[in-house]
Enzyme design. Structure first.
Site, PDB file in Angstrom:
ATOM      1  N   GLU A  48      48.526  51.764  31.277  1.00 30.56           N
ATOM      2  CA  GLU A  48      47.701  51.114  32.286  1.00 30.56           C
ATOM      3  C   GLU A  48      48.374  51.269  33.650  1.00 30.56           C
ATOM      4  O   GLU A  48      49.578  51.032  33.801  1.00 30.56           O
ATOM      5  CB  GLU A  48      47.547  49.630  31.937  1.00 30.56           C
ATOM      6  N   LYS A 130      38.424  48.324  34.099  1.00 32.72           N
ATOM      7  CA  LYS A 130      38.705  47.178  33.234  1.00 32.72           C
ATOM      8  C   LYS A 130      37.648  46.107  33.467  1.00 32.72           C
ATOM      9  O   LYS A 130      37.359  45.731  34.607  1.00 32.72           O
ATOM     10  CB  LYS A 130      40.092  46.638  33.546  1.00 32.72           C
ATOM     11  N   CYS A 164      44.769  47.062  27.864  1.00 27.75           N
ATOM     12  CA  CYS A 164      45.473  45.795  27.734  1.00 27.75           C
ATOM     13  C   CYS A 164      44.641  44.771  26.962  1.00 27.75           C
ATOM     14  O   CYS A 164      44.198  45.027  25.855  1.00 27.75           O
ATOM     15  CB  CYS A 164      45.871  45.325  29.127  1.00 27.75           C
TER      16      CYS A 164
END
Length: 302
Positions: A48, A130, A164
């Site tokens: 990430e 995200k 994540c």
């Protein structure tokens, strides 16, 4: 109709992303893509925000002390999704016939997003954001709109990607699984033991990722970064701070939850695994939450 390979080598790259320096990280990432391709990998996954470094100041500094870091992040770390950096990575993937997933801090006007590129060996590029930045990440980042929560038909089967704690969102997992994902690319930051919530730790997140593999019946290729001394000096200066060198956790997991490869926590490296996508069928023959293990007569989803 895309012709897919069923057996091939995958890779996950663990790199100490230089905080707030996209150009320095670009050089590292290109070199590791080339290394993975030379080793025969058809896919390589990066962490990430691999291109920018993760903004750990949000967890460690009072807000009034963060403003210089945020300014650095806008001007030195963030890039546009279709900018020169993407073009360089695209050219590398095409030249070496490899698919890559790279996390980056996307600048769109005055806003930032936690984004990933999925770049193919033919130059195809997917950008996804995200869906929900986690906790203090919302100081810096905006939310995705959900339009890019998709599994992609590729030469390597049905490929999906998340970042994540998206892996902890049950509805997100169900959505990916409902698209019959086979190969999952997971991008994570660093896993310092000193963060204030155990569920953010390596132990907590390794459990989440293993559960993802088992619940969805997919191969999971997961990459994180790690702290170098250079990173810590950038955050704390000569006086030092609470974090230590290391805290990487990069791994590859099969559809039954077995670990195929894991990186050491404190070094730049690439890990590899040879996979056969037909193993997804074996896993789903026992546990298929979208098929024989579902109870659609009981539950309704709208």
């Amino acid at each position: 109709m895309v012709t897919t390979q069923r057996q091939f080598k995958v890779a996950a790259a663990q790199v100490d992303a230089v905080f707030y320096d996209a150009q320095a990280n670009l050089v590292k990432i290109i070199a590791l893509i080339e290394e993975a391709a030379a080793a025969g990998a058809k896919l390589v996954v990066f962490s990430e925000l691999a291109l920018s470094g993760y903004p750990f100041h949000i967890w460690l500094k009072p807000y009034h002390e963060q403003l210089p870091y945020i300014e650095d992040f806008y001007t030195k770390a963030a890039v546009e999704a279709d900018g020169l950096e993407m073009r360089a990575l695209q050219a590398t993937c095409v030249a070496h016939r490899i698919r890559a997933v790279i996390g980056f801090s996307e600048r769109d006007g005055g806003s930032l997003f936690m984004s990933q590129w999925l770049i193919g060996p033919d130059g195809d590029v997917v950008v996804r954001r995200k869906l929900k930045p986690t906790s203090l990440e919302r100081i810096v980042y905006g939310e995705g709109d959900g339009s890019d929560i998709r599994v992609h038909e590729t030469e390597l089967g049905r490929v999906g990607l998340l970042q994540c704690w998206e892996h902890a969102q049950s509805i997100l997992k169900y959505t990916m699984s409902s698209q019959h994902e086979e190969l999952h690319c997971a991008s994570w930051p660093v896993f310092p033991a000193q963060l204030p919530h155990h569920s953010l730790s390596q132990q907590g997140n390794s459990a989440i990722l293993t559960a993802y593999a088992i619940e969805t019946g997919t191969f999971v290729v997961s990459a994180s970064s790690y702290f170098s001394q250079q990173n810590l000096d950038k955050l704390f200066g000569a006086q030092g701070g609470p974090l230590t060198v290391g805290s990487g956790w990069t791994t590859i997991i099969d559809p039954e939850g077995r670990t195929l490869a894991t990186a050491e926590h404190d070094k730049t490296c690439i890990i590899y695994a040879d996979i056969n996508l037909d193993a997804c069928y074996k896993a789903k023959s026992v546990l298929d939450p979208l098929g024989h293990y579902a109870r659609r007569d009981v539950f309704q989803y709208v």
